[in-house]
Each structure stands twice: as C-alpha cells, then as structure tokens.
Design a protein around this motif. Structure first.
Motif, PDB file in Angstrom:
ATOM      1  N   ASP A 118       0.743  -4.626 -14.078  1.00 46.06           N
ATOM      2  CA  ASP A 118       0.524  -3.175 -14.094  1.00 46.06           C
ATOM      3  C   ASP A 118       1.227  -2.544 -12.890  1.00 46.06           C
ATOM      4  O   ASP A 118       1.069  -3.007 -11.775  1.00 46.06           O
ATOM      5  N   GLY A 119       2.000  -1.525 -13.131  1.00 50.41           N
ATOM      6  CA  GLY A 119       2.667  -0.813 -12.050  1.00 50.41           C
ATOM      7  C   GLY A 119       3.958  -1.443 -11.566  1.00 50.41           C
ATOM      8  O   GLY A 119       4.611  -0.894 -10.679  1.00 50.41           O
ATOM      9  N   LEU A 120       4.353  -2.589 -12.115  1.00 55.66           N
ATOM     10  CA  LEU A 120       5.622  -3.186 -11.710  1.00 55.66           C
ATOM     11  C   LEU A 120       6.746  -2.235 -12.094  1.00 55.66           C
ATOM     12  O   LEU A 120       6.807  -1.739 -13.219  1.00 55.66           O
ATOM     13  N   GLY A 121       7.626  -1.971 -11.174  1.00 48.86           N
ATOM     14  CA  GLY A 121       8.714  -1.034 -11.417  1.00 48.86           C
ATOM     15  C   GLY A 121       8.342   0.392 -11.084  1.00 48.86           C
ATOM     16  O   GLY A 121       9.120   1.311 -11.297  1.00 48.86           O
ATOM     17  N   GLU A 122       7.157   0.593 -10.527  1.00 49.56           N
ATOM     18  CA  GLU A 122       6.694   1.910 -10.112  1.00 49.56           C
ATOM     19  C   GLU A 122       6.161   1.788  -8.686  1.00 49.56           C
ATOM     20  O   GLU A 122       5.656   0.744  -8.310  1.00 49.56           O
ATOM     21  N   HIS A 123       6.250   2.854  -7.930  1.00 47.79           N
ATOM     22  CA  HIS A 123       5.635   2.861  -6.603  1.00 47.79           C
ATOM     23  C   HIS A 123       5.446   4.293  -6.143  1.00 47.79           C
ATOM     24  O   HIS A 123       6.372   5.087  -6.205  1.00 47.79           O
ATOM     25  N   THR A 124       4.242   4.582  -5.730  1.00 48.17           N
ATOM     26  CA  THR A 124       3.948   5.882  -5.146  1.00 48.17           C
ATOM     27  C   THR A 124       3.891   5.703  -3.649  1.00 48.17           C
ATOM     28  O   THR A 124       3.136   4.865  -3.150  1.00 48.17           O
ATOM     29  N   LEU A 125       4.702   6.425  -2.945  1.00 45.78           N
ATOM     30  CA  LEU A 125       4.750   6.347  -1.491  1.00 45.78           C
ATOM     31  C   LEU A 125       4.212   7.643  -0.932  1.00 45.78           C
ATOM     32  O   LEU A 125       4.780   8.708  -1.165  1.00 45.78           O
ATOM     33  N   THR A 126       3.099   7.577  -0.244  1.00 43.26           N
ATOM     34  CA  THR A 126       2.525   8.781   0.353  1.00 43.26           C
ATOM     35  C   THR A 126       3.136   8.993   1.731  1.00 43.26           C
ATOM     36  O   THR A 126       3.231   8.065   2.514  1.00 43.26           O
ATOM     37  N   GLY A 127       3.603  10.182   2.000  1.00 47.01           N
ATOM     38  CA  GLY A 127       4.120  10.508   3.320  1.00 47.01           C
ATOM     39  C   GLY A 127       5.592  10.268   3.534  1.00 47.01           C
ATOM     40  O   GLY A 127       6.084  10.382   4.641  1.00 47.01           O
ATOM     41  N   GLY A 128       6.360   9.918   2.500  1.00 45.64           N
ATOM     42  CA  GLY A 128       7.806   9.717   2.666  1.00 45.64           C
ATOM     43  C   GLY A 128       8.093   8.429   3.409  1.00 45.64           C
ATOM     44  O   GLY A 128       7.259   7.553   3.514  1.00 45.64           O
TER      45      GLY A 128
ATOM     46  N   LYS B 234       0.847  -1.197   0.000  1.00 44.37           N
ATOM     47  CA  LYS B 234       0.000   0.000   0.000  1.00 44.37           C
ATOM     48  C   LYS B 234       0.880   1.243   0.000  1.00 44.37           C
ATOM     49  O   LYS B 234       1.942   1.268   0.636  1.00 44.37           O
ATOM     50  N   SER B 235       0.457   2.291  -0.687  1.00 46.55           N
ATOM     51  CA  SER B 235       1.243   3.519  -0.761  1.00 46.55           C
ATOM     52  C   SER B 235       1.351   4.209   0.584  1.00 46.55           C
ATOM     53  O   SER B 235       2.255   5.006   0.807  1.00 46.55           O
ATOM     54  N   SER B 236       0.481   3.878   1.526  1.00 44.48           N
ATOM     55  CA  SER B 236       0.512   4.506   2.855  1.00 44.48           C
ATOM     56  C   SER B 236       1.550   3.876   3.784  1.00 44.48           C
ATOM     57  O   SER B 236       1.867   4.430   4.834  1.00 44.48           O
ATOM     58  N   VAL B 237       2.102   2.726   3.409  1.00 43.13           N
ATOM     59  CA  VAL B 237       3.099   2.051   4.245  1.00 43.13           C
ATOM     60  C   VAL B 237       4.446   2.711   3.998  1.00 43.13           C
ATOM     61  O   VAL B 237       4.960   2.712   2.889  1.00 43.13           O
ATOM     62  N   SER B 238       5.018   3.301   5.041  1.00 45.56           N
ATOM     63  CA  SER B 238       6.233   4.100   4.871  1.00 45.56           C
ATOM     64  C   SER B 238       7.494   3.429   5.391  1.00 45.56           C
ATOM     65  O   SER B 238       8.572   4.004   5.310  1.00 45.56           O
ATOM     66  N   GLU B 239       7.375   2.238   5.943  1.00 47.80           N
ATOM     67  CA  GLU B 239       8.551   1.529   6.437  1.00 47.80           C
ATOM     68  C   GLU B 239       8.423   0.048   6.152  1.00 47.80           C
ATOM     69  O   GLU B 239       7.315  -0.485   6.078  1.00 47.80           O
ATOM     70  N   GLY B 240       9.549  -0.609   6.028  1.00 46.40           N
ATOM     71  CA  GLY B 240       9.542  -2.045   5.836  1.00 46.40           C
ATOM     72  C   GLY B 240       9.220  -2.754   7.136  1.00 46.40           C
ATOM     73  O   GLY B 240       9.300  -2.170   8.219  1.00 46.40           O
ATOM     74  N   ASN B 241       8.860  -4.018   7.040  1.00 47.66           N
ATOM     75  CA  ASN B 241       8.611  -4.854   8.214  1.00 47.66           C
ATOM     76  C   ASN B 241       9.938  -5.467   8.637  1.00 47.66           C
ATOM     77  O   ASN B 241      10.435  -6.389   8.004  1.00 47.66           O
ATOM     78  N   THR B 242      10.521  -4.950   9.696  1.00 47.90           N
ATOM     79  CA  THR B 242      11.843  -5.404  10.133  1.00 47.90           C
ATOM     80  C   THR B 242      11.783  -6.584  11.102  1.00 47.90           C
ATOM     81  O   THR B 242      12.816  -7.141  11.440  1.00 47.90           O
TER      82      THR B 242
END
Length: 174
Positions: free
Chosen positions: A139-149, A108-116
């Motif tokens: 569709d969208g492979l190689g692209e990612h919109t990240l909302t919120g940095g 999801k674009s709202s997820v801003s950190e990896g699961n460590t």
C-alpha cells in the motif's frame, strides 16, 4: 531530474562491508514531487506493477546490508542511505518493533532530508525517521506525501523484496 545524466546510483554494502560490491545505475526522468520505484525482476507482482525501473540483479538486501543513494557516480555525493556502512548488526537493524528484516518500512512524511551520513548509527534513525508495516505491505508504494517540503530522496524501503522508492525533491537537488 535526469537520473542517468546526474549519474545516480544505488550502492549496496553487504554484511558490514566498507566497499560496495553491487551498484545500480538509475535511468529515467524523475519529475518534481513524483516517485521512482526501483526493484529486482523477481520481486512480488505488487512491486513490479508499480516499478519505474526493473533490474535483473537479485539478492539486494537481507536485512543487515546498507544501501546508499549517490549522485555523480559511484563515488559521488551521498544523498541518502538505509543501514550503516561498515556495520553488521547481525540479522537486522532494530528499534523497538521496527526492523530492517521481514518488514516493510516507509519514511515518515515529516522527514524532509535524506540521511547523508552513512556511518551514523542506523538504529537511532530507524526509530525516528521510519514507520514499520507488515511484511509485503505494498500500500502506498510509488506514492509519498512529504510535509514541509525539502529533499527527501529514498523514502520507502520494501525490505524483503528489495524494492526502493525515490521521491522527487520539492526543491532542486541538482
């Protein structure tokens, strides 16, 4: 991010194993806000056409395996993971209509950190951090919109074909 200099690796843990039996050393330069697609050489053309790194290894993922992204070598810092190391869920991790088998998953674009924490129950994360699409939806492979940095690293999992997209951090992760 110089992936080779940072010794970034994808580590594969099969069928509930607690020890990785396959590792891929990542190589190349991932620029800020860009993606890095890693796939196996026999993946569908829709994946290999967008790949930055193609590996000859096959049999990456069967739906019940864990994949961990590490920095600093095979025992380095965990940056993100798909699945749960040490847990064999049967055929797949599931949450509602989402599944790690025979489905395309995108972070999801709202997820801003990896699961460590690769020991976390993945079913919960699957339901809150991932969107599901039809199998072989490229569709969208190689692209990612990240909302919120943030520092989302492993963002797309093309589960059936074994391709993964790494997204460059919007902040320095070195």
């Amino acid at each position: 991010i110089d992936l080779a200099a940072g010794s970034y690796h994808l580590m594969f843990y099969y069928n509930g194993a607690t020890t990785s039996t396959r590792s891929i050393s990542l190589a190349g330069t991932l620029t800020n806000g860009k993606t890095w697609v890693v796939t196996q050489n026999n993946a569908a053309e829709g994946i290999t056409n967008k790949a930055n790194q193609i590996e000859s290894l096959t049999g990456w993922f069967s739906g019940d395996d864990a994949v961990v992204l590490r920095k600093g070598g095979t025992n380095g810092t965990v940056l993100d993971c798909v699945g749960q190391v040490g847990n064999d869920p049967g055929t797949a991790w599931t949450s509602g209509l989402l599944s790690t088998a025979e489905q395309t998953l995108r972070r999801k674009s709202s997820v801003s950190e990896g699961n460590t924490n690769y020991l976390d129950a993945f079913e919960t994360l699957l339901g809150t951090e991932w969107d599901g699409y039809a199998q072989d939806n490229f569709d969208g492979l190689g692209e990612h919109t990240l909302t919120g940095g943030g520092e989302s690293i492993l963002t797309d999992a093309m589960i059936r074909e074994g391709g993964y997209t790494l997204t460059g951090a919007h902040q320095d992760v070195s």
